[in-house]
Write a protein that holds these residues in place. Sequence first.
Motif, short mmCIF file in Angstrom:
data_model
loop_
_atom_site.label_atom_id
_atom_site.label_comp_id
_atom_site.label_asym_id
_atom_site.label_seq_id
_atom_site.Cartn_x
_atom_site.Cartn_y
_atom_site.Cartn_z
N ALA A 190 0.84 -1.20 0.00
CA ALA A 190 0.00 0.00 0.00
C ALA A 190 0.87 1.25 0.00
N LEU A 191 1.97 1.23 0.74
CA LEU A 191 2.86 2.38 0.80
C LEU A 191 3.55 2.62 -0.54
N LEU A 192 3.86 1.56 -1.25
CA LEU A 192 4.49 1.71 -2.57
C LEU A 192 3.55 2.33 -3.59
N SER A 193 2.24 2.21 -3.37
CA SER A 193 1.26 2.71 -4.33
C SER A 193 0.96 4.20 -4.15
N LEU A 194 1.50 4.81 -3.11
CA LEU A 194 1.22 6.22 -2.84
C LEU A 194 1.96 7.13 -3.81
N GLU A 195 1.55 8.39 -3.86
CA GLU A 195 2.25 9.39 -4.65
C GLU A 195 3.30 10.08 -3.79
N TYR A 196 4.53 10.14 -4.28
CA TYR A 196 5.64 10.69 -3.51
C TYR A 196 6.15 11.99 -4.14
N SER A 200 12.90 9.07 -4.71
CA SER A 200 13.99 8.33 -4.07
C SER A 200 13.57 7.78 -2.71
N ARG A 201 12.45 8.27 -2.18
CA ARG A 201 11.97 7.82 -0.88
C ARG A 201 11.06 6.60 -0.99
N ILE A 202 10.69 6.22 -2.20
CA ILE A 202 9.84 5.05 -2.39
C ILE A 202 10.60 3.82 -1.89
N GLY A 203 10.00 3.07 -1.02
CA GLY A 203 10.67 1.91 -0.44
C GLY A 203 11.32 2.23 0.89
#
Length: 298
Positions: A190-196, A200-203
């Motif tokens: 679910a966290l990976l599917s968010l808009e960032y 570089s903070r994905i993951g």
Amino acid sequence: MKIYFPSYYKQFKCIADRCRHSCCVGWEIDVDDATMEKYKLIEGDMGDDIRAHICDGVISLCDDERCPFLDCRGLCKIIYSLGEGYISDICREHPRFYHSISGRVEGGLGAVCEEACRIILSSDGYADFIELEQVANPPEETDLDTLSDRAEIYKILLDKNGTFAEKTDRIRQKYDLPDLFNHADRWNEALLSLEYLDSSRIGRLAIGKRCYSREFDSYLTRFLAYLIFRHVSVADSKDNLRARVGFCILLSSIFENMIAYGDMSFEEIAESARILSEEIEYSEDNTASLIFDIECEI
């Protein structure tokens, strides 16, 4: 009507040009109607320059996403040329937020601000409130009285016995919420599917590792208390309150995971909390998405 702030609020003062993450860079800056009327009356080059950079009530940012009124020193040209009375409400109030519960208006400081974040993580005064200036236009009151639930959660967090993990387990059991660490894959997806804002903070924003050192328990407790104040206070139903408690525990678990790897200075810990705040809780879409996911689970 008085505004009640956590006792640490009086420690806050904008650090202006010393800020590494200026709120005058990368954020949409709305100009309220009252301030716009003031701008219409400013004569000379300053007035022309201000009006030329406003379109449909929003200040047009420069190509580097900086506010056109932010000088090379990181100071606001409008403030030092005209005074604080000429900046818009959003500039004057940030990082403050407000909500209204049972006839009581409360205000707080948002962790997206690096100085506010340092204060939040350094103070145990989150359960103590001070009365400050009156508010002319209080925010709309929530339908649910959340003060008693918040007080009970704070009582758990203020308990000197037990680890942070044990305290969050007590809160989780009180509201019949699932153990996130037993379902880490589901929440990390679910966290990976968010808009960032920063890809570089994905993951990096994930759960999985617990911080077993008691050294950081105070930071984790204070951050969770901040999240409870900001997000649980505005719940509009009992089910929504449970989901918001779960959301706060989820974010504190992400924070725990971020600081569990190796030795970190206080500045590094505070920056981790600030990044988490910026990417999730200051995004209405990301916050709503995660709260909805939790509501579906419970």
